[in-house]
Design an enzyme around this catalytic site. Sequence first.
Site, short mmCIF file in Angstrom:
data_model
loop_
_atom_site.label_atom_id
_atom_site.label_comp_id
_atom_site.label_asym_id
_atom_site.label_seq_id
_atom_site.Cartn_x
_atom_site.Cartn_y
_atom_site.Cartn_z
N LYS A 1 0.80 -1.22 0.00
CA LYS A 1 0.00 0.00 0.00
C LYS A 1 0.84 1.27 0.00
CE LYS A 1 -3.91 -2.29 0.24
NZ LYS A 1 -3.41 -3.67 0.29
N GLY B 1 -10.09 -6.20 4.38
CA GLY B 1 -10.46 -5.62 5.66
C GLY B 1 -9.58 -6.04 6.82
N GLU C 1 -3.91 6.90 7.39
CA GLU C 1 -4.67 7.83 6.55
C GLU C 1 -5.71 8.55 7.39
OE1 GLU C 1 -4.70 5.64 2.18
OE2 GLU C 1 -6.47 5.52 3.46
N ILE D 1 -12.10 9.16 6.39
CA ILE D 1 -13.19 9.84 5.67
C ILE D 1 -14.50 9.25 6.17
CG2 ILE D 1 -14.21 10.33 3.42
CD1 ILE D 1 -11.43 9.94 2.22
N LYS E 1 -17.87 -6.86 0.26
CA LYS E 1 -18.91 -6.33 -0.62
C LYS E 1 -20.07 -7.31 -0.75
CE LYS E 1 -15.15 -4.18 -3.20
NZ LYS E 1 -14.30 -4.27 -4.41
N GLU F 1 -6.57 1.74 -3.31
CA GLU F 1 -5.64 0.68 -3.66
C GLU F 1 -5.91 0.25 -5.10
OE1 GLU F 1 -6.24 -2.86 -1.37
OE2 GLU F 1 -8.41 -2.83 -1.61
N ARG G 1 -5.90 -8.03 -10.40
CA ARG G 1 -6.55 -9.27 -10.82
C ARG G 1 -7.95 -8.93 -11.34
NH1 ARG G 1 -10.15 -9.27 -6.73
NH2 ARG G 1 -9.46 -8.61 -4.66
N ARG H 1 -24.03 -10.78 -4.55
CA ARG H 1 -23.27 -11.99 -4.27
C ARG H 1 -24.12 -12.91 -3.40
NH1 ARG H 1 -17.08 -9.96 -2.92
NH2 ARG H 1 -16.99 -8.26 -4.47
#
Length: 448
Positions: free
Chosen positions: A116, A165, A200, A203, A237, A288, A292, A338
């Site tokens: 990162k 995560g 960071e 936000i 997600k 990020e 893939r 999903r």
Amino acid sequence: MFSKILIANRGEIAVRVIRACRDLDVISVAVYSEADKQALHAQIADEAVCIGPAQAKDSYLNADNLIEAALGAGAQAIHPGYGFLSENADFAQKCEENGLVFIGPHPDVIRKLGDKASAKEMAKRAGVPLTPGSDGVLKDVLDAAQWAEKIGYPVMIKASAGGGGKGIRVVECAGDLEAAFRSASAEAEANFGDGRLYMEKLIRHPRHVEVQIMADAFGNVIHLFDRDCSVQRRHQKLIEEAPAPFLSDKVRKKMCSCAVSLAKEAGYLGAGTVEFLVDDEQNFYFCEMNTRIQVEHPVTEMVTGVDLVALQLRAAAGEMLGVKQKDISLQGTAMECRINAENPNAGFAPCPGTIASMHLAGGIGVRVDCAVYPGYTIPPYYDSMIGKLIVHGNAREETLSRMKRAMSEMLFEGVETSVDYQLSILLSDAFAAGKYHTDSIENGDFFR
């Protein structure tokens, strides 16, 4: 084009790659663990090879076994899918050392973008907006404290080699910093073998938007627009849509341009996704880059009409993309849900077991990428996702209506699934209005 490739994965992504191979007249070689002998991907591939015991570390994560299987089958290349070894630079390097093409970017590019801190440096050089944060990796807790004071609380500390995560902590005040630092570092070390962290600015309630790019070996890089992946539970997600419903055309154009610039700066090859966090004022910041194919790639395929996996194979085989930026346009909207074998009423506990019967949705604008069938026993060793439901419509209202209709047709008996839970999100006022963010599930925004 290759004549034969090995697919170093399982489940629906392995099935997806097999289908792309068939379309291109490429022989597909599936691999399976002892627990996956009856899995769909092992049944429908042209060839199938057992690569070890049930545990992933002994099979799908065993690089030597995968390469031995590829060489033994006479494959010329390995498609890693997503997860497992798909972003493992050492595996990509080992493929090259054994005369096999790794269907993805060069190992050095994977390393740089997978870290990162170095990815942020590359993004900075490419002119991509960055979230205010530390200048590289944090040396220790004291260094973290100094950066936090400079940035201003609240902050996030994140694993430099992280993903999914893991190794992430939100720090609201100075008193919480040391414990969060040590906890995140330990989790990162346990999951990635790398405990380094960076920091960071937090936000609040961001949207998670990503841009799909594709690049060939001739320096051609194109974007295929954006996806909103903000409906998440614990950074995983659940529902994605393309394009992001709240994004202005001006911001979308700038974001896509930034993604292409980063790919060019990296010397990228193949399919990649540049992920951004977007605030309430549509300021976006680099998060990020995933090196893939993504789980949610079908929504992009539905709104562009482009077969992303086929393009992956062509680029890896040394061919030109054959499609230019001017050829790519948005054609309506798409959504993906999903489908996981989980019990939402029991803390989303995985529900392995035998599918007694099932019915998949159909009708106009509906696509199902699935890895299960009636009588199939879902093993307990792997990710709980068993398929994806994708729909397309001319406008978001039509797409949402079709998704609700299609989700109501998805029936599984014998195992618990996430279908009803996701349908409740789709039926909510917040989702209908497109007013959601990465914290909406935890905040209960869909269930008021």
